[in-house]
Scaffold this motif. Structure first.
Motif, mmCIF file in Angstrom:
data_model
loop_
_atom_site.group_PDB
_atom_site.id
_atom_site.type_symbol
_atom_site.label_atom_id
_atom_site.label_comp_id
_atom_site.label_asym_id
_atom_site.label_seq_id
_atom_site.Cartn_x
_atom_site.Cartn_y
_atom_site.Cartn_z
ATOM 1 N N LEU A 68 0.962 -1.159 0.156
ATOM 2 C CA LEU A 68 -0.030 -0.037 0.042
ATOM 3 C C LEU A 68 0.672 1.028 -0.104
ATOM 4 C CD1 LEU A 68 -2.663 -0.221 2.769
ATOM 5 C CD2 LEU A 68 -3.033 -0.407 0.262
ATOM 6 N N PHE A 69 0.322 2.254 -0.507
ATOM 7 C CA PHE A 69 1.043 3.505 -0.481
ATOM 8 C C PHE A 69 0.138 4.647 -0.456
ATOM 9 C CE2 PHE A 69 3.483 7.528 -1.828
ATOM 10 C CZ PHE A 69 4.456 7.046 -1.261
ATOM 11 N N LYS A 70 0.048 5.466 0.563
ATOM 12 C CA LYS A 70 -0.663 6.599 0.547
ATOM 13 C C LYS A 70 -0.551 8.012 -0.170
ATOM 14 C CE LYS A 70 -2.790 10.022 3.721
ATOM 15 N NZ LYS A 70 -2.664 10.690 5.157
ATOM 16 N N ASN A 118 -5.027 5.364 0.746
ATOM 17 C CA ASN A 118 -3.973 4.123 0.422
ATOM 18 C C ASN A 118 -4.491 3.501 -1.031
ATOM 19 O OD1 ASN A 118 -2.398 4.405 2.788
ATOM 20 N ND2 ASN A 118 -3.882 3.591 3.895
ATOM 21 N N GLU A 175 -1.081 8.745 10.321
ATOM 22 C CA GLU A 175 -1.703 9.577 9.349
ATOM 23 C C GLU A 175 -1.853 10.783 9.867
ATOM 24 O OE1 GLU A 175 -4.209 7.871 6.947
ATOM 25 O OE2 GLU A 175 -2.986 6.402 6.617
#
Ligand code: SF4
Ligand code: SF4
Length: 381
Positions: free
Chosen positions: A287-289, A295, A324
């Protein structure tokens, strides 16, 4: 005649050619059964559209939706904070590309870190980080790597070169993202929430520089699986207009295909040597935000386990926060990056938020949609 760079691009900025293409788009779009919304994925295209007033040349039935294609705009505050924290460590030199200088995280920008005494160096090429590391053997040099598929091979080359030369004091904080995954996310999320032809993304203009490396093939799924045509286009105004014409023709002829407008440098397969170089050092993250988008699975790269000892995220894990961080309450960059709002709809656009005092990332990066509207918005009036 001496051939200059200007000679090379003049034809691709020729007003007569642009107007002729606009005329053809008008004629062709008469055959459209409904309006067509075209997302230009990349901020470079957004700038061309704004700078050359291309929006104003198109018929009402054709609408541009500005996409999330700027690696600076989509970098979440958490990761900018990582850069800020790393830069402030004693014995660390943080090296990154110039675009990152003013981007505000929650603790400040790298420019601020530098004014507070941190050793932050801005470079034009990742390979400059190697020179800095060799000149400063007593320091840890951390390269904060950003960019789409276009710049990833340069980071991969830096890693391999440093390894070959036995340079041990060069580490990497990897923030390379990939384009197809975010396009998929944009289609899925918009189709889920908005059942309206006004807001639907009907087609994409794909950035040519990404496909010079990755090939046009990375977009195959969009016509095949989603029924959304893609035309990979160059960045000059004639390229963009020709790309739009090719898309409109697909709609009037009932086709949904992947086509290449920028045949000058893009092939279906791309640069296989560069793709191999990337695979030798990177793998996909789970995952990458993305700032404003949340995400997104498999939308970014990380170092392979074999390079874990050079991964600043792992080496400095104890001091790098993982919580976050929300964006500024008034900033609607998220909606802009999703193509659901235009910069002028933000209540602080051009007042509390300007390129010299940006509240959000879309105003910081020179490629950001808010910065483009701020710079060229008068042309729309
Ligand atoms: S850096 Fe600029 S040109 Fe490159 S992908 Fe991002 S927006 Fe496009
Ligand atoms: S104008 Fe500024 S605050 Fe508003 S969306 Fe753009 S970057 Fe965010």
């Amino acid at each position: 005649m001496n051939l200059t760079l200007k000679n090379l691009y003049d034809d691709f900025r020729d007003p007569k050619t642009i107007r002729a293409l606009a005329e053809l788009i008008h004629q062709e779009s008469e055959g459209l059964e409904r309006p067509v919304n075209i997302m230009e994925v990349c901020g470079g295209h957004t700038h061309t559209i704004m700078k050359y007033g291309l929006k104003q040349l198109l018929p009402e039935k054709i609408r541009f939706i500005h996409g999330p294609g700027c690696p600076v705009c989509i970098m979440p505050k958490e990761r900018i904070d990582h850069a800020y924290i790393l830069a402030r460590q004693p014995d660390v030199i943080l090296v990154t590309l110039g675009d990152m200088i003013k981007v505000p995280g929650s603790r400040g920008s790298l420019q601020q870190a530098r004014s507070e005494g941190a050793d932050v160096r801005f470079v034009y090429s990742p390979l400059d980080a190697l020179k800095i590391a060799r000149e400063n053997p007593g320091k840890s040099v951390i390269f904060f790597a950003i960019g789409f598929e276009t710049t990833t091979p340069m980071t991969a080359a830096l890693i391999r070169r440093a390894e070959d030369l036995g340079v041990k004091n060069l580490l990497y904080h990897i923030n390379h993202v990939t384009v197809p995954e975010v396009m998929r996310e944009l289609i899925d999320s918009r189709d889920e929430h908005i059942d309206s032809y006004n807001n639907r993304i009907d087609a994409f203009i794909g950035p040519s520089h990404v496909s010079v490396i990755a090939g046009a093939k990375i977009y195959r799924e969009f016509p095949e699986r989603y029924g959304r045509p893609v035309v990979v286009s160059g960045f000059e105004p004639v390229d963009v207009m020709e790309g739009v014409l090719m898309l409109v023709r697909q709609f009037t002829q009932g086709r949904r295909e992947l086509e290449i407008q920028y045949k000058r440098s893009v092939t279906m397969e791309g640069n296989l040597a560069a793709q191999r170089q990337i695979d030798e050092v990177f793998e996909k993250r789970g995952l990458f935000k993305w700032r404003g988008l949340g995400n997104i699975p498999h939308s970014a790269l990380k170092l392979l386990e074999a390079y874990a000892h050079l991964d600043a995220e792992k080496v400095y894990a104890e001091i790098l926060p993982v919580e976050e961080i929300e964006d500024h309450k008034l900033c609607i960059c998220g909606d802009i990056l999703r193509g659901m709002a235009e910069p002028t709809e933000c209540q602080v656009f051009g007042t509390a938020c300007t390129p010299s005092k940006p509240l959000g990332s879309c105003m910081v990066s020179s490629e950001g949609a808010c910065a483009a509207y701020y710079k060229y918005g008068d042309l729309l009036k």
